[in-house]
Design an enzyme around this catalytic site. Sequence first.
Site, mmCIF file in Angstrom:
data_model
loop_
_atom_site.group_PDB
_atom_site.id
_atom_site.type_symbol
_atom_site.label_atom_id
_atom_site.label_comp_id
_atom_site.label_asym_id
_atom_site.label_seq_id
_atom_site.Cartn_x
_atom_site.Cartn_y
_atom_site.Cartn_z
ATOM 1 C CB THR A 100 -1.055 -0.079 1.251
ATOM 2 O OG1 THR A 100 -0.021 0.010 2.426
ATOM 3 C CG2 THR A 100 -1.945 -1.148 0.956
ATOM 4 C CB CYS A 101 4.051 2.172 1.362
ATOM 5 S SG CYS A 101 5.269 0.755 0.885
ATOM 6 C CG PHE A 102 5.918 1.340 -3.007
ATOM 7 C CD1 PHE A 102 6.666 2.847 -3.492
ATOM 8 C CD2 PHE A 102 6.409 0.524 -2.167
ATOM 9 C CE1 PHE A 102 7.944 2.933 -2.871
ATOM 10 C CE2 PHE A 102 7.721 0.866 -1.580
ATOM 11 C CZ PHE A 102 8.225 2.099 -1.891
#
Length: 1007
Positions: free
Chosen positions: A974-976
Amino acid sequence: MFGVPQSSKSEFLDKARQAREERKGQKEKEKAATQIQALIRRFLCRCRLQKELRKEVDDYFQTSETGATKRNALSIFKIARKLLFIFCQEDKMRFEKLCRAILASMEVENEPKPDILQDNKLITLYLTMLVTFTDTTTWRIVRGKGEALKPALTRICENIMGHLNQKGFYSVLQILLTNGLARSKPSLSKGTLTAIFSLSLRPVIAAHFSDNLLRSFLIHIMSVPAIVSHLNVLTPECMTSMQTHDMLRKFILFLSREEQCLDICVCLEGSHTLCLLGNLIYLGYLNEKVLEEEANHFVKDLTDMLSYCQRYVSQKKSNLTHWHPVLGWFSQTVDYGLNESMPLVTKQLQHLWGVSVIRTLFSDVLSKKLESQEPTPPPPQPSTSQNNLPVKSLFKRAFQKSASVRNILKPVGGKRVDSAEVQKVCSICVLYQTALSTLTQIRLQILTGLTHLDDLLPKLWAFICELGPQGGLKLFMDCLNNDTEESKQLLAMLMLFCDCSRHLITILDDIEVYEEQTSFKIEELLTISSFLNTFVYKMIWDGILGECVSLPSSFIERLMLWMKKNITLEKGKRRAQLLLQYIPHVIPHKNRVLLFRNIVTKEKESLGLIETSSASPHVTHITIRRSRMLEDGYDQLRRLPVNSIKGVIRVKFVNDLGVDEAGIDQDGVFKEFLEEIIKKVFNPALNLFKTTSGDERLYPSPTSYIHENHLLLFEFVGKMLGKAIYEGIVVDVPFASFFLSQVLGHHHSSFYSSIDELPSLDSEFYKNLTSIKRYDGDVGDLGLTLSYDEDVMGQLVCHELIPGGKTIPVTNENKISYIHLMAHFRMHTQIKEQTAAFIRGFRCIINPEWLHMFSTPEVQRLVSGDNAEIDLDDLKKHTVYYGGFHSSHRVIIWLWDILSSDFNAEERAMFLKFVTSCSRPPLLGFAYLKPPFSIRCVEVSDDQDTGDTLGSVLRGFFTIRKKEPGGRLPTSSTCFNLLKLPNYSKKSILRDKLRYAISMNTGFELS
């Protein structure tokens, strides 16, 4: 040689001159001595005469008191001449005895009986003398045979009154009345008040209501605070006398001459003009027939007097202003001695917006009958899901009810603006608009009075709809371009309508607006909003500015009825700013979001936070342990300067073994950190925030004080949320609307109502409170007090809504105050410190002015993304592929087909949350999602994944598999915003595995 020497001649002349001067001086001394002797003899003679006369007067009264001789009119006349001849200050007691002797000889009837405890006996005596000698009806001499003397004696009385007027008689009466009545309770007895008022009215009647006497009466008597109220209560016969002589009509016609009205106002100045205004209004209330016949002149008089006072009403305190309890800051001298009587004056003024006077003045508008229509049965409605039922059913019932009451009022036109009827209504609206801007401290009372009649505003709107050939908008637009008196009056009508309607919408609750549809139907509110939106928009776009912009726009804002218009903001910067200031809702939401992002970008550029060819921004590095993410983030970020928080922050995670995690933060890791921090702090289990009952939206917890330094935590949370909005990172945090209203500063608005926001906290509590408002019986039977009992961690705590509130019962008189106090306590007082700390941190990052162009729901969308359904075409267009995947790849084609055909809207939202951590799409579309939405072909599990290699890319591109991945699930980072998708061999396997993964919300944790 025979001439006299020059020196001897000079000496001779000097001696002669000296001799003459000595003789002249001697003569003057003798003359002065003679004059002094004459003056002394005259003074001694007067003293002897005065002594003799006083002795004679004293002997006369002493003899009379003993009853030795009988007083007769001739002897009293002779002794009166002697006393008045020598009268001075030391003769007051003798004068009092003379007055009593005269009254005894006249045998007058109905003399005032003094109240010794309240009135000065001497004043009562003098008033009795004046009452007796200004009217012959009580004289014994004119009875019977003396009837022939009555004309001559009446003439004598008129001469006495004329002489009194010349000597400032009205000024003395004014002082007496003001000292006795300008207080909370009158100190004058009925007899004294009757005598004073009779004395003041007699010269006016005797002079046949001449202008000079009417002027003096208005200035000195009718300007006494609340005199009409006191007369009506204490001496009804005086009010009857005024009605008999038709005094109100004479006052109205006298003041209708502009120069006379201005003269009166200048003489009285502000405070006393207001008292005169109150007395005239109360007289009009008591004389409804005269008010109806002279309505035009009455309205003009009041408007002129209010306009005079308005010149000196100031918006703020200065060295030249004084505080007035009704007018506010006032630049004329204020008579503070009248302050005690201002509640009575205000009570008189209130009759102007009372039902009786409003019905009389607006009779032409209120006499109009609104066309009714037969109710039509509602068409059968398809069944709806239970989730959407409450909101939909509310509006459905509202529209069904409105359609069954009467026809919708829309602009139709047809009434000439120069007709007498329109001119009369315009002048009345000007009067009330002037009162609103002049009587600043009772403005809300005026608005409440004007909105009390349910049919006034809809009928006034119907009247506006009929104006001009086309009805409404074009007529008022023409008025803006014409600086004529007629145009100003028409605009005043629209302004008054907007002001009252805004106030009405503010004080009504949801049941009254949607179900009972008090005053307006739903469709009419839509029509009015459309009309005013267009009116204000054209007014701004045509460059016509002024304070008239604010009222229609604020009314529209209060209605919360948004209109969609395509407006180019670049066309005229000043006009665009005004649109954003007054009616931002007419600008499409996407345009305003773009503007917001541009403002943020410009600030970043000015602070040097954006990478350029010549410079790189300062980078802040922080190290975060995954097991203590919140604590480490709080410790390392809360001390950073604001500009550092706004700038680039790089995060390095440390796992549970104390080893740095691999990877380079290019905004993706910080996004993950920010999302995780926000997820933790807004978790209700932490007790920093609570959820509302029902829709479970977040607001600060009243018991957050169990945390050490909880206010510093709230400030940190505010900064983190501000950082998310600043960077355009959407986070799935649903806030309660009342809390967002406080963040935006809406609760400081003059038309903010705590009651309207209460359903967003607790709908059941709101229903219970509003049921008290509608309770028909005695609210005191419910046993409520002005306090709130709450269970705080197992202990019952009593919160007083006002000091001593737990001992003050709730009654029918204070139940509205109780409702507002309770709503304010639950939403403001309980969380005041927490909210202030959160706002302090939030505004460190986000300038509050940037958010003025957004409503509360729109700010929620700014935080959590768009609440619209996911646009798969937009997502597909802005997706980036890795690992050999491409837009025409078989697995990718299957994926888009599954999302569009096999998944419902809820599953698509779950898919988006699985990849990006937020179930809502970005406000401006997926083109603005940072980092961009990505899909990568993976061959191995996450713990074995070392990134793309030439072999893996080629195998993914040509669909060459090392082994069948059917047992593995899709994962995400989710961070990317990255979806890691195995190269499945069948569409059905992809569908099942993806559905399972998003429902379990596995992310990268399970493969």
